[in-house]
Design a protein around this motif. Structure first.
Motif: not given
Length: 263
Positions: A163-168, A148-152, A135-142
């Motif tokens: 998928k939620d970070i752009p909204s945050y 943020h480029r994510l891959g496999k 949750v803290a990492q998601t908060f920082m990314d927001s």
């Protein structure tokens, strides 16, 4: 882990990783075993907690949907940062965004989210710590302005909320924009607010304890403080005395010289 059967000669294999050290803390084994095999469980847990995470982020990044009015100090601090940016000709919105994020969300809220034991009298186990870290990492990314480029090969904790970070992020931008639209806070109003807060919480803090912590810190770094005495004012503290350079400090003129620790 192998469990031999001496009678039949059959070796039973358990799907549990064997550790070299037997003094592993409780929960460490489970946290280290997280892999793609648990992806379904991770997604199910994320779905269960989604509403609570959304409510938390909306409360922190909103001037309306909160239990109390926005503190004046936040508006005052953000206006100060904007004033400094204008003063120094910094018109890059990403820079201003980063300043504000570093001052409040990333300095204060992330620490509270990651360490609830600082606020509540609770025990935080290793599994809880791992969940709060996501949750803290998601908060920082927001709060970040970079993409943020994510891959496999990206870690599962980042993929969970990809998928939620752009909204945050849009919530964070709206939060900063809404604060900028609020009426400015004058110095008089801010001073009155601080005085009122000091009055309301006067009995909740031990002044001598705070002075003792300051004394311990300055005593430890007394040489560094002396070297940095070229600033407008300096405080030099030794184990036996407190000396204030009142000639250089406009706030110190007329203040009695302390001859020993203030406690």
């Amino acid at each position: 882990m192998i469990t031999p059967d001496l009678e039949s000669g059959v070796k039973v294999w358990h799907l549990v990783k064997n550790h070299d050290h037997g003094d592993q803390k409780e929960g460490d084994r489970g946290s280290k075993m997280v892999s793609e095999i648990y992806l379904t469980r991770l997604l199910a847990t994320k779905g269960t907690l989604q509403k609570f995470v959304d409510d938390l982020f909306e409360t922190l990044f909103s001037t309306v949907h909160r239990g109390s009015a926005l503190p004046l100090a936040i508006k005052y601090m953000f206006d100060f940062l904007d004033e400094q940016a204008d003063k120094h000709g910094i018109h890059d919105t990403d820079v201003r965004h980063t300043w504000k994020s570093n001052c409040l969300p990333l300095r204060f809220w992330v620490n509270v989210i990651k360490n609830p034991q600082f606020v509540f009298d609770i025990h935080k186990g290793s599994i809880t710590d791992a969940c709060l870290s996501v949750v803290a990492q998601t908060f920082m990314d927001s709060c970040s302005t970079s993409e943020h480029r994510l891959g496999k090969d990206s870690p599962s904790n980042k993929l969970l909320y990809a998928k939620d970070i752009p909204s945050y992020k849009s919530w964070v931008e709206r939060y900063y924009a809404d604060i900028a639209k609020l009426p400015a806070i004058s110095d008089q109003d801010m001073n009155a607010y601080l005085a009122e807060q000091s009055r309301l919480h006067a009995v909740e803090f031990n002044m001598l304890s705070a002075l003792n912590e300051i004394y311990s810190y300055v005593s430890k770094y007394s040489e560094e403080v002396c070297v940095g005495s070229s600033v407008p004012w300096a405080v030099v503290m030794s184990p036996g005395a407190v000396v204030c350079s009142r000639q250089q400090c406009p706030l110190g003129r007329g203040v009695p010289r302390a001859t020993g620790p203030p406690w």
